[in-house]
Design an enzyme around this catalytic site. Structure first.
Site, PDB file in Angstrom:
ATOM      1  CG  HIS A 266      -0.018  -0.023   2.495  1.00 33.88           C
ATOM      2  ND1 HIS A 266       0.545   1.102   3.008  1.00 33.88           N
ATOM      3  CD2 HIS A 266       0.033  -0.886   3.396  1.00 33.88           C
ATOM      4  CE1 HIS A 266       0.997   0.763   4.367  1.00 33.88           C
ATOM      5  NE2 HIS A 266       0.998  -0.318   4.463  1.00 33.88           N
TER       6      HIS A 266
ATOM      7  CD  GLU B 262       1.548  -6.103   7.808  1.00 37.49           C
ATOM      8  OE1 GLU B 262       1.519  -7.103   7.538  1.00 37.49           O
ATOM      9  OE2 GLU B 262       2.353  -5.111   7.897  1.00 37.49           O
TER      10      GLU B 262
END
Length: 208
Positions: free
Chosen positions: A9, A81
């Site tokens: 990201h 994550e």
């Protein structure tokens, strides 16, 4: 041959502060949005599907990547994550002082990479990421697919795909919006083509 583009990201405010984000739902900064736009221009819709972590910073990056196309990002829990548990919100310097024994074991252990809490170990995340990637690759033979995720998840995925020791996690870095390219042959054997490619960021980044 299936091509997988593993993408981290864009930048967040916590990245700038060097805080461990983990499963905290931190949004992109203005710089992160600009980085994602540069990445979108580079990719230019040359893919057939986009899968993403559902966390804001990854999902928004995926949405920006999809803008030149009619595609919508597909969120998958397995791409979230690493859950760093009690370490989230701290810097690694702070973690090393507050949890010295656990932190040192996490850095050096080759077999499981045990963590204080959260996901429990790098090995656990590695298995999750590897299984997710193979399940998606099976659905897209001879296509180019994008997965937008997080630095820890992508590093864990590479450890799983290539049978690296768990402490390899600490021996390479992945920048915001970097592309890591893996190709899978008909037998689904992975080949690492490129790692941490951020050449699209050579263009000056401005706020959007």
């Amino acid at each position: 041959m299936t091509t997988l583009l593993l993408i981290r990201h864009g930048e967040t405010p916590w990245n700038v502060l060097a805080k461990v984000q983990g499963c905290q739902n931190i949004a992109l900064s203005e710089t992160g949005k600009a980085q994602a736009s540069l990445l979108s221009e580079r990719l230019n819709g040359a893919f057939t599907a986009v899968y993403t972590s559902p966390l804001h910073r990854a999902f928004e990056t995926a949405e920006i990547i999809c803008k030149p196309t009619q595609l919508s990002p597909i969120p998958l829990e397995a791409l979230k994550e690493v859950d760093f548990g009690s370490w989230e919100g701290l810097t690694f310097k702070e973690i090393s002082k507050l949890y010295p024994t656990h932190f040192n074991t996490w850095l050096t252990d080759e077999s499981t990479g045990p963590m204080y809490d959260g996901d429990g170990s790098i090995q656990n995340v590695s298995r999750r990421a590897k299984a997710c990637i193979y399940s998606i690759v099976q659905k897209h033979p001879n296509e180019t697919i994008v997965m937008v995720s997080h630095g820890g998840l992508i590093k864990s995925a590479l450890i799983g795909l290539f049978d690296w020791k768990m402490n390899m996690y600490h021996h390479f870095a992945l920048g915001n919006t970097c592309i890591t390219t893996i190709r899978f042959d008909e037998a689904q054997r992975p080949m690492l083509v490129s790692l941490n490619d951020t050449t699209h960021l050579n263009t000056p980044v401005t706020a959007v």
